[in-house]
Write a protein that holds these residues in place. Structure first.
Motif, PDB file in Angstrom:
ATOM      1  N   LEU A 127       0.836  -1.209   0.000  1.00 60.96           N
ATOM      2  CA  LEU A 127       0.000   0.000   0.000  1.00 60.96           C
ATOM      3  C   LEU A 127       0.867   1.254   0.000  1.00 60.96           C
ATOM      4  N   ALA A 128       1.956   1.230   0.775  1.00 59.50           N
ATOM      5  CA  ALA A 128       2.863   2.384   0.802  1.00 59.50           C
ATOM      6  C   ALA A 128       3.452   2.650  -0.587  1.00 59.50           C
ATOM      7  N   LEU A 129       3.866   1.586  -1.294  1.00 55.28           N
ATOM      8  CA  LEU A 129       4.402   1.738  -2.639  1.00 55.28           C
ATOM      9  C   LEU A 129       3.340   2.290  -3.596  1.00 55.28           C
ATOM     10  N   ALA A 130       2.111   1.775  -3.469  1.00 59.58           N
ATOM     11  CA  ALA A 130       1.027   2.225  -4.339  1.00 59.58           C
ATOM     12  C   ALA A 130       0.655   3.684  -4.057  1.00 59.58           C
ATOM     13  N   LEU A 131       0.708   4.100  -2.798  1.00 57.65           N
ATOM     14  CA  LEU A 131       0.390   5.491  -2.455  1.00 57.65           C
ATOM     15  C   LEU A 131       1.443   6.454  -3.001  1.00 57.65           C
ATOM     16  N   ILE A 132       2.702   6.018  -3.033  1.00 59.26           N
ATOM     17  CA  ILE A 132       3.745   6.840  -3.648  1.00 59.26           C
ATOM     18  C   ILE A 132       3.439   7.048  -5.125  1.00 59.26           C
ATOM     19  N   THR A 133       3.048   5.968  -5.802  1.00 60.96           N
ATOM     20  CA  THR A 133       2.661   6.068  -7.214  1.00 60.96           C
ATOM     21  C   THR A 133       1.469   6.994  -7.379  1.00 60.96           C
ATOM     22  N   PHE A 134       0.477   6.869  -6.508  1.00 60.06           N
ATOM     23  CA  PHE A 134      -0.721   7.711  -6.577  1.00 60.06           C
ATOM     24  C   PHE A 134      -0.364   9.186  -6.418  1.00 60.06           C
ATOM     25  N   CYS A 135       0.513   9.492  -5.474  1.00 57.43           N
ATOM     26  CA  CYS A 135       0.942  10.884  -5.270  1.00 57.43           C
ATOM     27  C   CYS A 135       1.710  11.401  -6.486  1.00 57.43           C
ATOM     28  N   MET A 136       2.539  10.558  -7.079  1.00 55.36           N
ATOM     29  CA  MET A 136       3.281  10.954  -8.273  1.00 55.36           C
ATOM     30  C   MET A 136       2.337  11.244  -9.435  1.00 55.36           C
ATOM     31  N   ILE A 137       1.289  10.442  -9.562  1.00 58.80           N
ATOM     32  CA  ILE A 137       0.320  10.640 -10.639  1.00 58.80           C
ATOM     33  C   ILE A 137      -0.318  12.023 -10.529  1.00 58.80           C
ATOM     34  N   TRP A 138      -0.831  12.336  -9.345  1.00 58.15           N
ATOM     35  CA  TRP A 138      -1.551  13.602  -9.200  1.00 58.15           C
ATOM     36  C   TRP A 138      -0.618  14.801  -9.142  1.00 58.15           C
ATOM     37  N   PHE A 139       0.581  14.624  -8.638  1.00 61.99           N
ATOM     38  CA  PHE A 139       1.558  15.716  -8.692  1.00 61.99           C
ATOM     39  C   PHE A 139       1.841  16.106 -10.139  1.00 61.99           C
ATOM     40  N   ASN A 140       2.047  15.107 -10.981  1.00 63.88           N
ATOM     41  CA  ASN A 140       2.356  15.382 -12.387  1.00 63.88           C
ATOM     42  C   ASN A 140       1.130  15.856 -13.163  1.00 63.88           C
ATOM     43  N   LYS A 141      -0.049  15.439 -12.742  1.00 68.81           N
ATOM     44  CA  LYS A 141      -1.249  15.962 -13.383  1.00 68.81           C
ATOM     45  C   LYS A 141      -1.380  17.462 -13.135  1.00 68.81           C
ATOM     46  N   PHE A 142      -1.198  17.877 -11.883  1.00 65.79           N
ATOM     47  CA  PHE A 142      -1.287  19.307 -11.569  1.00 65.79           C
ATOM     48  C   PHE A 142      -0.122  20.087 -12.176  1.00 65.79           C
ATOM     49  N   LYS A 143       0.998  19.419 -12.361  1.00 64.38           N
ATOM     50  CA  LYS A 143       2.176  20.093 -12.922  1.00 64.38           C
ATOM     51  C   LYS A 143       2.058  20.299 -14.425  1.00 64.38           C
ATOM     52  N   HIS A 144       1.530  19.310 -15.139  1.00 58.69           N
ATOM     53  CA  HIS A 144       1.560  19.343 -16.604  1.00 58.69           C
ATOM     54  C   HIS A 144       0.206  19.639 -17.247  1.00 58.69           C
ATOM     55  N   GLN A 145      -0.881  19.553 -16.492  1.00 64.13           N
ATOM     56  CA  GLN A 145      -2.191  19.763 -17.080  1.00 64.13           C
ATOM     57  C   GLN A 145      -2.878  20.956 -16.422  1.00 64.13           C
ATOM     58  N   SER A 146      -3.645  21.658 -17.214  1.00 61.24           N
ATOM     59  CA  SER A 146      -4.391  22.796 -16.689  1.00 61.24           C
ATOM     60  C   SER A 146      -5.610  22.302 -15.921  1.00 61.24           C
ATOM     61  N   LEU A 147      -6.174  23.185 -15.085  1.00 59.52           N
ATOM     62  CA  LEU A 147      -7.374  22.826 -14.333  1.00 59.52           C
ATOM     63  C   LEU A 147      -8.539  22.527 -15.275  1.00 59.52           C
TER      64      LEU A 147
END
Length: 246
Positions: A127-147
Protein backbone atom coordinates in the motif's frame (compact mmCIF):
# COMPACT_ATOMS: atom_id res chain seq x y z
CA UNK A 1 18.49 -13.99 12.93
CA UNK A 2 15.21 -14.01 14.82
CA UNK A 3 13.47 -17.33 14.20
CA UNK A 4 10.12 -15.57 13.80
CA UNK A 5 11.38 -14.08 10.53
CA UNK A 6 11.57 -17.53 9.02
CA UNK A 7 8.63 -19.44 7.66
CA UNK A 8 7.45 -22.11 10.06
CA UNK A 9 8.22 -25.67 9.06
CA UNK A 10 6.36 -27.68 11.64
CA UNK A 11 2.95 -29.24 11.15
CA UNK A 12 2.07 -28.32 14.72
CA UNK A 13 2.71 -24.63 14.13
CA UNK A 14 2.11 -23.74 10.48
CA UNK A 15 2.65 -20.02 10.53
CA UNK A 16 2.75 -17.44 7.76
CA UNK A 17 1.56 -14.46 9.79
CA UNK A 18 3.38 -11.24 10.69
CA UNK A 19 4.85 -11.23 14.21
CA UNK A 20 6.13 -8.50 16.47
CA UNK A 21 9.81 -8.67 17.41
CA UNK A 22 9.85 -5.88 19.97
CA UNK A 23 7.86 -2.74 20.76
CA UNK A 24 8.76 0.88 21.40
CA UNK A 25 6.76 3.67 23.03
CA UNK A 26 6.06 6.49 20.59
CA UNK A 27 4.20 9.50 22.05
CA UNK A 28 2.30 7.26 24.44
CA UNK A 29 1.50 4.60 21.85
CA UNK A 30 3.06 1.16 21.63
CA UNK A 31 4.59 0.67 18.17
CA UNK A 32 5.70 -2.82 17.18
CA UNK A 33 8.74 -3.61 15.08
CA UNK A 34 7.57 -6.63 13.10
CA UNK A 35 9.09 -9.33 10.94
CA UNK A 36 8.13 -7.25 7.92
CA UNK A 37 10.26 -4.36 9.18
CA UNK A 38 13.18 -6.71 9.76
CA UNK A 39 12.92 -8.18 6.26
CA UNK A 40 12.60 -4.72 4.69
CA UNK A 41 15.74 -3.67 6.56
CA UNK A 42 17.61 -6.72 5.25
CA UNK A 43 16.54 -5.97 1.67
CA UNK A 44 17.50 -2.31 2.03
CA UNK A 45 20.93 -3.16 3.45
CA UNK A 46 21.55 -5.54 0.54
CA UNK A 47 20.51 -2.85 -1.94
CA UNK A 48 22.77 -0.27 -0.29
CA UNK A 49 25.70 -2.70 -0.22
CA UNK A 50 25.22 -3.51 -3.91
CA UNK A 51 24.90 0.19 -4.79
CA UNK A 52 28.11 1.08 -2.91
CA UNK A 53 30.01 -1.80 -4.53
CA UNK A 54 28.67 -0.88 -7.97
CA UNK A 55 29.59 2.78 -7.49
CA UNK A 56 33.16 1.91 -6.54
CA UNK A 57 33.46 -0.50 -9.44
CA UNK A 58 32.18 2.00 -12.01
CA UNK A 59 34.61 4.65 -10.77
CA UNK A 60 37.36 2.31 -11.94
CA UNK A 61 35.43 0.99 -14.95
CA UNK A 62 37.34 -0.75 -17.70
CA UNK A 63 36.74 0.02 -21.36
CA UNK A 64 36.01 -3.66 -21.96
CA UNK A 65 33.69 -4.67 -19.09
CA UNK A 66 34.28 -7.96 -17.33
CA UNK A 67 32.89 -9.77 -14.32
CA UNK A 68 31.00 -7.58 -11.86
CA UNK A 69 31.12 -4.56 -14.18
CA UNK A 70 29.37 -6.66 -16.82
CA UNK A 71 26.58 -7.48 -14.36
CA UNK A 72 26.16 -3.83 -13.36
CA UNK A 73 25.98 -2.59 -16.94
CA UNK A 74 23.56 -5.36 -17.90
CA UNK A 75 21.18 -4.40 -15.07
CA UNK A 76 21.39 -0.70 -15.90
CA UNK A 77 20.80 -1.26 -19.61
CA UNK A 78 17.84 -3.52 -18.91
CA UNK A 79 16.18 -1.05 -16.55
CA UNK A 80 16.91 1.95 -18.79
CA UNK A 81 15.50 0.10 -21.78
CA UNK A 82 12.33 -0.88 -19.91
CA UNK A 83 11.65 2.68 -18.75
CA UNK A 84 12.58 4.24 -22.10
CA UNK A 85 10.28 1.93 -24.08
CA UNK A 86 7.31 2.77 -21.84
CA UNK A 87 7.76 6.42 -20.85
CA UNK A 88 9.51 7.81 -23.92
CA UNK A 89 10.66 11.39 -23.43
CA UNK A 90 9.67 11.30 -19.75
CA UNK A 91 12.00 8.38 -19.00
CA UNK A 92 15.03 10.45 -17.81
CA UNK A 93 12.91 12.05 -15.07
CA UNK A 94 11.63 8.82 -13.60
CA UNK A 95 14.21 6.15 -14.44
CA UNK A 96 15.89 6.36 -11.03
CA UNK A 97 12.63 5.94 -9.13
CA UNK A 98 11.31 3.14 -11.33
CA UNK A 99 14.65 1.31 -11.19
CA UNK A 100 14.72 1.60 -7.39
CA UNK A 101 11.23 0.22 -6.80
CA UNK A 102 11.84 -2.51 -9.41
CA UNK A 103 14.93 -3.74 -7.57
CA UNK A 104 13.28 -3.37 -4.16
CA UNK A 105 10.11 -5.26 -5.10
CA UNK A 106 12.03 -7.97 -6.94
CA UNK A 107 14.42 -8.55 -4.02
CA UNK A 108 11.48 -8.53 -1.60
CA UNK A 109 9.57 -11.06 -3.69
CA UNK A 110 12.49 -13.49 -4.03
CA UNK A 111 13.50 -13.20 -0.37
CA UNK A 112 11.36 -16.28 0.28
CA UNK A 113 14.11 -18.28 -1.44
CA UNK A 114 16.29 -17.51 1.59
CA UNK A 115 13.74 -18.40 4.25
CA UNK A 116 12.46 -14.88 4.85
CA UNK A 117 8.84 -13.80 4.84
CA UNK A 118 8.61 -11.50 1.77
CA UNK A 119 7.94 -7.90 2.84
CA UNK A 120 5.54 -7.58 -0.09
CA UNK A 121 3.35 -10.23 1.59
CA UNK A 122 2.51 -7.43 4.04
CA UNK A 123 -0.24 -5.11 2.76
CA UNK A 124 1.36 -2.21 4.61
CA UNK A 125 4.37 -2.46 2.30
CA UNK A 126 2.47 -2.73 -0.98
CA UNK A 127 0.00 0.00 0.00
CA UNK A 128 2.86 2.38 0.80
CA UNK A 129 4.40 1.74 -2.64
CA UNK A 130 1.03 2.23 -4.34
CA UNK A 131 0.39 5.49 -2.46
CA UNK A 132 3.74 6.84 -3.65
CA UNK A 133 2.66 6.07 -7.21
CA UNK A 134 -0.72 7.71 -6.58
CA UNK A 135 0.94 10.88 -5.27
CA UNK A 136 3.28 10.95 -8.27
CA UNK A 137 0.32 10.64 -10.64
CA UNK A 138 -1.55 13.60 -9.20
CA UNK A 139 1.56 15.72 -8.69
CA UNK A 140 2.36 15.38 -12.39
CA UNK A 141 -1.25 15.96 -13.38
CA UNK A 142 -1.29 19.31 -11.57
CA UNK A 143 2.18 20.09 -12.92
CA UNK A 144 1.56 19.34 -16.60
CA UNK A 145 -2.19 19.76 -17.08
CA UNK A 146 -4.39 22.80 -16.69
CA UNK A 147 -7.37 22.83 -14.33
CA UNK A 148 -9.61 22.99 -17.39
CA UNK A 149 -8.13 19.82 -18.83
CA UNK A 150 -8.33 18.05 -15.47
CA UNK A 151 -11.99 18.96 -15.14
CA UNK A 152 -12.71 17.87 -18.72
CA UNK A 153 -11.01 14.52 -18.14
CA UNK A 154 -12.88 13.93 -14.89
CA UNK A 155 -16.22 14.63 -16.63
CA UNK A 156 -15.39 12.49 -19.66
CA UNK A 157 -17.04 11.05 -21.75
CA UNK A 158 -19.73 13.70 -21.32
CA UNK A 159 -19.11 17.46 -21.85
CA UNK A 160 -17.50 19.30 -18.91
CA UNK A 161 -20.70 21.26 -18.25
CA UNK A 162 -22.49 17.97 -17.46
CA UNK A 163 -20.42 16.33 -14.67
CA UNK A 164 -22.57 13.23 -14.28
CA UNK A 165 -19.52 10.96 -14.65
CA UNK A 166 -17.45 12.92 -12.13
CA UNK A 167 -18.19 10.64 -9.12
CA UNK A 168 -17.48 7.52 -11.18
CA UNK A 169 -14.19 8.91 -12.47
CA UNK A 170 -13.20 9.93 -8.95
CA UNK A 171 -13.84 6.40 -7.72
CA UNK A 172 -11.76 5.00 -10.60
CA UNK A 173 -8.87 7.29 -9.64
CA UNK A 174 -9.08 6.30 -5.99
CA UNK A 175 -9.12 2.65 -7.04
CA UNK A 176 -5.65 2.92 -8.60
CA UNK A 177 -3.59 2.58 -5.38
CA UNK A 178 -5.97 -0.08 -4.06
CA UNK A 179 -5.74 -2.24 -7.18
CA UNK A 180 -1.96 -1.78 -7.45
CA UNK A 181 -1.34 -2.72 -3.83
CA UNK A 182 -3.82 -5.61 -3.69
CA UNK A 183 -2.53 -7.22 -6.90
CA UNK A 184 1.03 -7.36 -5.63
CA UNK A 185 0.09 -8.25 -2.06
CA UNK A 186 -2.34 -11.04 -2.96
CA UNK A 187 0.00 -12.76 -5.42
CA UNK A 188 2.98 -12.73 -3.05
CA UNK A 189 0.93 -13.71 0.00
CA UNK A 190 -0.67 -16.65 -1.82
CA UNK A 191 2.78 -18.03 -2.65
CA UNK A 192 3.92 -17.51 0.94
CA UNK A 193 0.87 -19.35 2.30
CA UNK A 194 1.27 -22.28 -0.10
CA UNK A 195 4.96 -22.72 0.71
CA UNK A 196 4.25 -22.55 4.45
CA UNK A 197 1.60 -25.25 4.04
CA UNK A 198 3.94 -27.42 1.98
CA UNK A 199 6.72 -27.30 4.57
CA UNK A 200 4.36 -27.53 7.52
CA UNK A 201 2.18 -30.42 6.38
CA UNK A 202 4.67 -32.51 4.40
CA UNK A 203 7.70 -31.95 6.63
CA UNK A 204 9.99 -34.97 6.09
CA UNK A 205 9.13 -35.57 2.43
CA UNK A 206 9.47 -31.86 1.60
CA UNK A 207 13.20 -32.14 1.01
CA UNK A 208 14.10 -31.22 -2.58
CA UNK A 209 11.02 -31.01 -4.76
CA UNK A 210 9.62 -27.81 -3.11
CA UNK A 211 12.50 -25.99 -4.84
CA UNK A 212 10.41 -26.20 -8.01
CA UNK A 213 7.58 -24.38 -6.24
CA UNK A 214 10.05 -21.80 -4.95
CA UNK A 215 11.23 -21.18 -8.51
CA UNK A 216 7.65 -20.50 -9.56
CA UNK A 217 6.22 -18.61 -6.58
CA UNK A 218 9.32 -16.66 -5.51
CA UNK A 219 11.30 -16.24 -8.71
CA UNK A 220 8.99 -16.45 -11.73
CA UNK A 221 5.80 -15.08 -10.19
CA UNK A 222 7.81 -12.55 -8.17
CA UNK A 223 9.50 -11.21 -11.29
CA UNK A 224 6.18 -11.03 -13.17
CA UNK A 225 4.49 -9.10 -10.34
CA UNK A 226 7.45 -6.73 -10.11
CA UNK A 227 7.24 -6.02 -13.83
CA UNK A 228 3.45 -5.53 -13.71
CA UNK A 229 3.64 -3.08 -10.79
CA UNK A 230 6.38 -1.01 -12.43
CA UNK A 231 4.71 -1.12 -15.85
CA UNK A 232 1.41 0.15 -14.45
CA UNK A 233 3.24 2.85 -12.49
CA UNK A 234 5.04 4.03 -15.63
CA UNK A 235 1.81 3.97 -17.66
CA UNK A 236 -0.17 5.98 -15.11
CA UNK A 237 2.61 8.54 -14.61
CA UNK A 238 3.15 8.94 -18.37
CA UNK A 239 -0.56 9.57 -18.87
CA UNK A 240 -0.47 12.14 -16.08
CA UNK A 241 2.39 13.98 -17.78
CA UNK A 242 0.62 14.05 -21.14
CA UNK A 243 -1.26 17.16 -22.24
CA UNK A 244 -3.55 18.04 -25.14
CA UNK A 245 -0.57 19.53 -26.96
CA UNK A 246 1.48 16.28 -26.81
Amino acid sequence: MNSSILLASSADSIDFMIHGIFSVDFFGHKVWITTSHACILIVMLLMIAFAVAANRKLKKAQEVPRGFQNVIELIIEMLDGMVESTMGKWAPRFVNYISTIFVFILMSNISGLFGLRPPTADYGTTLALALITFCMIWFNKFKHQSLKQLWTDMCSPLPPWLPIWLPINLVSELAIPISLSLRLFANVLSGTVIMALVYGLLRVIALAWPSVLHVYFDLFSGAIQTYVFCMLTMTYVTQACSTDED
